[in-house]
Design a protein around this motif. Structure first.
Motif, PDB file in Angstrom:
ATOM      1  N   GLU A 119       1.026  -0.738  -0.289  1.00 49.06           N
ATOM      2  CA  GLU A 119       0.298  -0.142  -0.548  1.00 49.06           C
ATOM      3  C   GLU A 119       0.832   1.270  -0.342  1.00 49.06           C
ATOM      4  OE1 GLU A 119      -3.798   1.454   1.998  1.00 49.06           O
ATOM      5  OE2 GLU A 119      -2.522   0.522   3.384  1.00 49.06           O
ATOM      6  N   ARG A 140       0.944   3.961  -2.708  1.00 52.18           N
ATOM      7  CA  ARG A 140       0.300   5.894  -2.827  1.00 52.18           C
ATOM      8  C   ARG A 140       1.311   6.418  -3.317  1.00 52.18           C
ATOM      9  NH1 ARG A 140      -0.624   5.219   2.558  1.00 52.18           N
ATOM     10  NH2 ARG A 140      -2.271   4.727   2.284  1.00 52.18           N
ATOM     11  N   ARG A 181      -7.495   2.548  -6.940  1.00 54.87           N
ATOM     12  CA  ARG A 181      -7.813   3.338  -5.678  1.00 54.87           C
ATOM     13  C   ARG A 181      -7.237   4.629  -5.486  1.00 54.87           C
ATOM     14  NH1 ARG A 181      -7.148   2.105   0.767  1.00 54.87           N
ATOM     15  NH2 ARG A 181      -5.089   2.387  -0.041  1.00 54.87           N
ATOM     16  N   GLU A 182      -5.421   4.473  -6.178  1.00 51.62           N
ATOM     17  CA  GLU A 182      -5.180   5.985  -5.842  1.00 51.62           C
ATOM     18  C   GLU A 182      -5.479   6.325  -7.492  1.00 51.62           C
ATOM     19  OE1 GLU A 182      -3.052   7.112  -2.811  1.00 51.62           O
ATOM     20  OE2 GLU A 182      -4.433   5.083  -2.417  1.00 51.62           O
TER      21      GLU A 182
END
Length: 248
Positions: free
Chosen positions: A58, A62, A114-115
């Motif tokens: 993660e 990110r 998501r990012e």
């Protein structure tokens, strides 16, 4: 058709990912290729922008996507292509092997999407393409974690499409059968060792797993990805598109 748009392809240094990255760049996109091995990414050349990123982490995703956005603007085409597969029957599969597969194939796609999604939404146009597999729409022998992860990936894409209906964003999965990549070449080696076949016989056996009796070229997958980024693709959404040479 993609002039001024930033595309990011995970697992973009080899195989299907590299073919898609080159196709997007040829249509005018600024393309970031992400992967864990900098030497592989650098060899890709062709004006592609390397980004060292581990989709299973993660913090790495990110930070990596933030750096790509800072350098080239919001990601408007995201190709979640990074993948991992291990063979074996469920009784012989350890939890570590299960988690490795899920971490790359499902968590990695989730984190990457998501990012990238907030910037894509603000930009007012976006295409998310997940490279799944025919294993995402049917069962296959001796690779239950892979099959489960790819089914999950197709489900993720369908959920995202439902969440964003009416917006200028689409979410689709590509579901190829056996593609002519280094991974399939290694599979031929495994078949030779397992069944005592020579290379020609093992190659015929592997090719025969596709309905049209040949491996699929990575450029065939790339052409489908380009179609999903085209000007008339806005109604193609939430689909699991088979590229398999026939019905599976």
């Amino acid at each position: 058709m993609l002039d001024g748009k930033h595309a990011l392809v995970t697992g973009g240094g080899t195989g299907i990912g590299l073919a898609i990255a080159r196709a997007l760049a040829a249509r005018g996109a600024t393309v970031t290729i992400a992967g864990r091995r900098p030497e592989v990414l650098e060899r890709a050349g062709g004006g592609l922008h390397p980004l060292v990123m581990d989709v299973a982490s993660e913090p790495s995703v990110r930070d990596g996507i933030a750096r790509a956005v800072a350098a080239h603007g919001p990601v408007q085409v995201l190709v979640a292509n990074a993948g991992h597969a291990e063979q074996g029957l469920v009784p012989d599969t350890g939890l570590d092997a299960w988690r490795r597969t899920m971490a790359v194939n499902l968590d990695g796609a989730f984190l990457s999407i998501r990012e990238a999604l907030p910037g894509m939404t603000r930009a007012g146009w976006g295409r998310v393409i997940a490279v799944a597999s025919v294993a995402g729409i049917r069962g296959m022998k001796r690779c239950a974690p892979y099959v489960a992860s790819k089914h999950g990936l197709v489900g993720l894409i369908r959920a995202l499409a439902a969440d964003h209906l009416g917006q200028p964003l689409t979410f689709n999965a590509l579901c190829p059968a056996y593609v002519d990549t280094v991974h399939v070449a290694r599979n031929i080696e495994r078949v030779m060792a397992r069944d005592g076949l020579d290379r020609d016989a093992a190659t015929r056996l592997v090719n025969g797993a596709n309905p049209h009796n040949r491996l699929i070229a990575p450029d065939e997958i790339a052409a489908t990805a380009l179609w999903l980024c085209g000007p008339d693709s806005g109604s193609i959404n939430g689909q699991a598109i088979q590229i398999a040479g026939g019905e599976f």
